[in-house]
Design a protein around this motif. Sequence first.
Motif, PDB file in Angstrom:
ATOM      1  N   PRO A 148     -51.545 -22.860  37.118  1.00  7.40           N
ATOM      2  CA  PRO A 148     -50.179 -22.334  36.989  1.00  7.40           C
ATOM      3  C   PRO A 148     -49.674 -21.690  38.270  1.00  7.40           C
ATOM      4  O   PRO A 148     -48.502 -21.849  38.637  1.00  7.40           O
ATOM      5  N   GLU A 149     -50.551 -20.973  38.950  1.00  6.48           N
ATOM      6  CA  GLU A 149     -50.170 -20.316  40.199  1.00  6.48           C
ATOM      7  C   GLU A 149     -49.843 -21.347  41.277  1.00  6.48           C
ATOM      8  O   GLU A 149     -48.855 -21.206  42.009  1.00  6.48           O
ATOM      9  N   LEU A 150     -50.666 -22.402  41.383  1.00  8.38           N
ATOM     10  CA  LEU A 150     -50.427 -23.428  42.396  1.00  8.38           C
ATOM     11  C   LEU A 150     -49.122 -24.170  42.129  1.00  8.38           C
ATOM     12  O   LEU A 150     -48.380 -24.494  43.062  1.00  8.38           O
ATOM     13  N   VAL A 151     -48.845 -24.443  40.853  1.00  6.23           N
ATOM     14  CA  VAL A 151     -47.593 -25.119  40.503  1.00  6.23           C
ATOM     15  C   VAL A 151     -46.405 -24.213  40.794  1.00  6.23           C
ATOM     16  O   VAL A 151     -45.399 -24.634  41.389  1.00  6.23           O
ATOM     17  N   GLU A 152     -46.500 -22.958  40.402  1.00  5.70           N
ATOM     18  CA  GLU A 152     -45.419 -21.996  40.610  1.00  5.70           C
ATOM     19  C   GLU A 152     -45.080 -21.857  42.095  1.00  5.70           C
ATOM     20  O   GLU A 152     -43.907 -21.745  42.472  1.00  5.70           O
ATOM     21  N   ILE A 155     -48.331 -31.346  43.718  1.00  2.96           N
ATOM     22  CA  ILE A 155     -47.245 -32.198  43.260  1.00  2.96           C
ATOM     23  C   ILE A 155     -47.532 -32.763  41.876  1.00  2.96           C
ATOM     24  O   ILE A 155     -48.694 -32.843  41.453  1.00  2.96           O
ATOM     25  N   ALA A 156     -46.486 -33.164  41.185  1.00  6.28           N
ATOM     26  CA  ALA A 156     -46.645 -33.840  39.902  1.00  6.28           C
ATOM     27  C   ALA A 156     -47.227 -35.232  40.142  1.00  6.28           C
ATOM     28  O   ALA A 156     -46.898 -35.894  41.125  1.00  6.28           O
ATOM     29  N   VAL A 157     -48.091 -35.668  39.228  1.00  2.00           N
ATOM     30  CA  VAL A 157     -48.817 -36.928  39.441  1.00  2.00           C
ATOM     31  C   VAL A 157     -48.447 -38.014  38.444  1.00  2.00           C
ATOM     32  O   VAL A 157     -49.049 -39.086  38.455  1.00  2.00           O
ATOM     33  N   ASP A 158     -47.461 -37.791  37.589  1.00  2.34           N
ATOM     34  CA  ASP A 158     -47.173 -38.703  36.488  1.00  2.34           C
ATOM     35  C   ASP A 158     -47.032 -40.153  36.930  1.00  2.34           C
ATOM     36  O   ASP A 158     -47.695 -41.053  36.381  1.00  2.34           O
ATOM     37  N   ASP A 159     -46.144 -40.425  37.883  1.00  2.00           N
ATOM     38  CA  ASP A 159     -45.882 -41.808  38.302  1.00  2.00           C
ATOM     39  C   ASP A 159     -47.123 -42.438  38.925  1.00  2.00           C
ATOM     40  O   ASP A 159     -47.442 -43.606  38.660  1.00  2.00           O
ATOM     41  N   THR A 198     -49.839 -29.519  32.150  1.00  2.00           N
ATOM     42  CA  THR A 198     -48.433 -29.907  32.008  1.00  2.00           C
ATOM     43  C   THR A 198     -47.518 -28.697  32.175  1.00  2.00           C
ATOM     44  O   THR A 198     -47.701 -27.668  31.528  1.00  2.00           O
ATOM     45  N   PHE A 199     -46.518 -28.849  33.034  1.00  2.00           N
ATOM     46  CA  PHE A 199     -45.546 -27.798  33.294  1.00  2.00           C
ATOM     47  C   PHE A 199     -44.153 -28.429  33.334  1.00  2.00           C
ATOM     48  O   PHE A 199     -43.923 -29.372  34.106  1.00  2.00           O
ATOM     49  N   ASN A 200     -43.271 -27.915  32.491  1.00  2.00           N
ATOM     50  CA  ASN A 200     -41.910 -28.447  32.407  1.00  2.00           C
ATOM     51  C   ASN A 200     -41.904 -29.961  32.213  1.00  2.00           C
ATOM     52  O   ASN A 200     -41.104 -30.688  32.810  1.00  2.00           O
ATOM     53  N   ILE A 204     -53.199 -32.852  43.934  1.00  2.00           N
ATOM     54  CA  ILE A 204     -52.701 -33.464  45.161  1.00  2.00           C
ATOM     55  C   ILE A 204     -51.822 -32.431  45.858  1.00  2.00           C
ATOM     56  O   ILE A 204     -50.710 -32.135  45.400  1.00  2.00           O
ATOM     57  N   PRO A 205     -52.312 -31.835  46.949  1.00  2.00           N
ATOM     58  CA  PRO A 205     -51.561 -30.767  47.610  1.00  2.00           C
ATOM     59  C   PRO A 205     -50.266 -31.276  48.251  1.00  2.00           C
ATOM     60  O   PRO A 205     -50.163 -32.434  48.662  1.00  2.00           O
ATOM     61  N   THR A 206     -49.309 -30.381  48.333  1.00  2.00           N
ATOM     62  CA  THR A 206     -48.083 -30.655  49.058  1.00  2.00           C
ATOM     63  C   THR A 206     -48.403 -30.725  50.543  1.00  2.00           C
ATOM     64  O   THR A 206     -49.138 -29.891  51.070  1.00  2.00           O
ATOM     65  N   LYS A 207     -47.835 -31.723  51.230  1.00  2.00           N
ATOM     66  CA  LYS A 207     -48.083 -31.872  52.662  1.00  2.00           C
ATOM     67  C   LYS A 207     -46.757 -32.055  53.392  1.00  2.00           C
ATOM     68  O   LYS A 207     -45.742 -32.435  52.801  1.00  2.00           O
ATOM     69  N   GLN A 208     -46.805 -31.809  54.685  1.00  2.00           N
ATOM     70  CA  GLN A 208     -45.586 -31.917  55.488  1.00  2.00           C
ATOM     71  C   GLN A 208     -45.073 -33.357  55.499  1.00  2.00           C
ATOM     72  O   GLN A 208     -43.882 -33.608  55.394  1.00  2.00           O
ATOM     73  N   ALA A 209     -45.960 -34.294  55.635  1.00  2.00           N
ATOM     74  CA  ALA A 209     -45.580 -35.710  55.633  1.00  2.00           C
ATOM     75  C   ALA A 209     -46.394 -36.400  54.555  1.00  2.00           C
ATOM     76  O   ALA A 209     -47.555 -36.759  54.779  1.00  2.00           O
ATOM     77  N   ARG A 210     -45.793 -36.574  53.391  1.00  2.00           N
ATOM     78  CA  ARG A 210     -46.507 -37.170  52.262  1.00  2.00           C
ATOM     79  C   ARG A 210     -46.240 -38.668  52.240  1.00  2.00           C
ATOM     80  O   ARG A 210     -45.124 -39.108  52.009  1.00  2.00           O
ATOM     81  N   ASN A 211     -47.285 -39.426  52.532  1.00  2.00           N
ATOM     82  CA  ASN A 211     -47.198 -40.880  52.508  1.00  2.00           C
ATOM     83  C   ASN A 211     -47.462 -41.355  51.089  1.00  2.00           C
ATOM     84  O   ASN A 211     -48.499 -41.042  50.504  1.00  2.00           O
ATOM     85  N   ALA A 212     -46.522 -42.126  50.514  1.00  2.00           N
ATOM     86  CA  ALA A 212     -46.643 -42.540  49.113  1.00  2.00           C
ATOM     87  C   ALA A 212     -47.908 -43.357  48.876  1.00  2.00           C
ATOM     88  O   ALA A 212     -48.562 -43.221  47.839  1.00  2.00           O
ATOM     89  N   ALA A 213     -48.251 -44.201  49.836  1.00  2.00           N
ATOM     90  CA  ALA A 213     -49.452 -45.030  49.678  1.00  2.00           C
ATOM     91  C   ALA A 213     -50.705 -44.167  49.665  1.00  2.00           C
ATOM     92  O   ALA A 213     -51.634 -44.384  48.881  1.00  2.00           O
ATOM     93  N   ASN A 214     -50.744 -43.156  50.542  1.00  2.00           N
ATOM     94  CA  ASN A 214     -51.895 -42.256  50.562  1.00  2.00           C
ATOM     95  C   ASN A 214     -51.961 -41.412  49.293  1.00  2.00           C
ATOM     96  O   ASN A 214     -53.048 -41.126  48.776  1.00  2.00           O
ATOM     97  N   THR A 215     -50.804 -40.998  48.789  1.00  2.00           N
ATOM     98  CA  THR A 215     -50.777 -40.229  47.549  1.00  2.00           C
ATOM     99  C   THR A 215     -51.314 -41.062  46.395  1.00  2.00           C
ATOM    100  O   THR A 215     -52.100 -40.578  45.576  1.00  2.00           O
ATOM    101  N   GLN A 216     -50.895 -42.327  46.337  1.00  2.00           N
ATOM    102  CA  GLN A 216     -51.406 -43.204  45.292  1.00  2.00           C
ATOM    103  C   GLN A 216     -52.912 -43.372  45.426  1.00  2.00           C
ATOM    104  O   GLN A 216     -53.649 -43.331  44.433  1.00  2.00           O
ATOM    105  N   ALA A 217     -53.389 -43.537  46.662  1.00  2.00           N
ATOM    106  CA  ALA A 217     -54.829 -43.685  46.889  1.00  2.00           C
ATOM    107  C   ALA A 217     -55.581 -42.427  46.471  1.00  2.00           C
ATOM    108  O   ALA A 217     -56.698 -42.503  45.940  1.00  2.00           O
ATOM    109  N   ALA A 218     -54.966 -41.261  46.691  1.00  2.00           N
ATOM    110  CA  ALA A 218     -55.610 -40.002  46.307  1.00  2.00           C
ATOM    111  C   ALA A 218     -55.718 -39.887  44.794  1.00  2.00           C
ATOM    112  O   ALA A 218     -56.742 -39.442  44.255  1.00  2.00           O
TER     113      ALA A 218
END
Length: 447
Positions: free
Chosen positions: A124-128, A133-137, A158-160, A337-351
């Motif tokens: 909850p603290e990390l989300v707040e 990031i949300a991982v649904d998709d 699950t949050f919101n 999946i931590p928030t990053k300055q440059a979030r590459n969608a392909a890398n996020t999917q791989a993570a």
Amino acid sequence: MKRFLLTGMMLLSMTALIFAGGQQQGGTQPSGGSTPAVSVNEDGTVNNPEDVVVDPNKLVFWSLFAGGDGAWMDRIIADYNATGPTRQVQSVMLVWADYYTKFGTAVAARRGPDIGVSHISRLPELVEQGMVIAVDDYAAKAGVSWNDFAPAMVEGITFNGKKYAIPLDTHAEIMYANLDKIKAAGIPLTNNQLSIANAAEFKAILEKLKSTLQSGETVIALSQQGDDPYRVWWATYFQMGGTPLVNAAGTQVTLDQAIAIRAADYIKSLWTDGYILPGIEDHQRFFQDGHAALSYCGTWATGVFGETKGLNFVGQPYPRLFGTNDACWADAHVFVIPTKQARNAANTQAAVDFSFWAASKGGATWAQSGQIPSHIPVQSSPAFTALPYRSGYSRAASTAVLPSKNVNFGAIKDSIIQNLNTFWANQTTSTAAIQNIISEMNAIIKR
């Protein structure tokens, strides 16, 4: 430095890690996800993860698995990398006590890892704070079916209406028994476990064990400060009928003061009645070395105990001592999946792909550490059911009282531990300690 339980597998991993650091400060890491590092602690952790040389072609995974379970995560990473994924994974294991501070600092600066681990109590603290990031998709593309996880686990991430993690396990505080010492005391077993229905029966068992132990041995191995006596207090409080610490909205302290004091007094009595030697720092090691008849430890110790030569033991759920429920302490590990300055969608999917693979395909391997896998199909798989000890305590996942889903829970937990520590150390009374906890909790939730 705190001593940790080490398996032969972890020692090999550490050797490879140190060798890599000594041979090449900027080379590729050893196979299996081990990390090249300039400074590695005796348990395989690094103090300064930001200084670790990482392979730019791999996903960087920060973990906190230094309690004996890190070796099994290394194996999962090696197995995953061997499948030829789009991006392999490189593991960096942080010092447990520093993990959330280091993680928060790095992510706030948008220089965090590609994958992280969180306790569900800290999510909850990390989300707040917008750190994950949300991982649904991504989870949908990875093939995640949320029906394969317990409803309580899914609700906890699950949050919101959005899901922010992939569940990995439930880890509970359970009881371990040295069967040789149980036998020497003439205590019968039922289905290879101690039969305990209430506190009086437990006390009778403790008395028998106390009369047969040698000098320097203890009936129960338990540290006198920190997380573990707090976890035993937690179980006792909720078995006694304790109410949630805060209300669902997180706006009001609902801790039952009278029951909290009774629970603390009961735990303290285990020392004053001579069932626990005072001053034990590493109670897991104390039990592992054969100096204790019983121990309260986390499920993560099972794998290490099982590899300890000459240790004839059994793990079973935390005993029901009060009331009619089997409440115990538990938390859960989840991949984030931590928030990053440059979030590459392909890398996020791989993570996310790795996170789900580790929780599902790697679940049986992770269970070897002693943890209870979150992925329900793993729990019913032959690979899991064939493991010794686990089936004896796996029901703890459903009887445990998980931490409150509250953005302030980390601070609340710290307050409880710090104040109980003063009581365990005879620096205050139980009443004063609990009253101080309630006062500090009120301040925390209103700030």
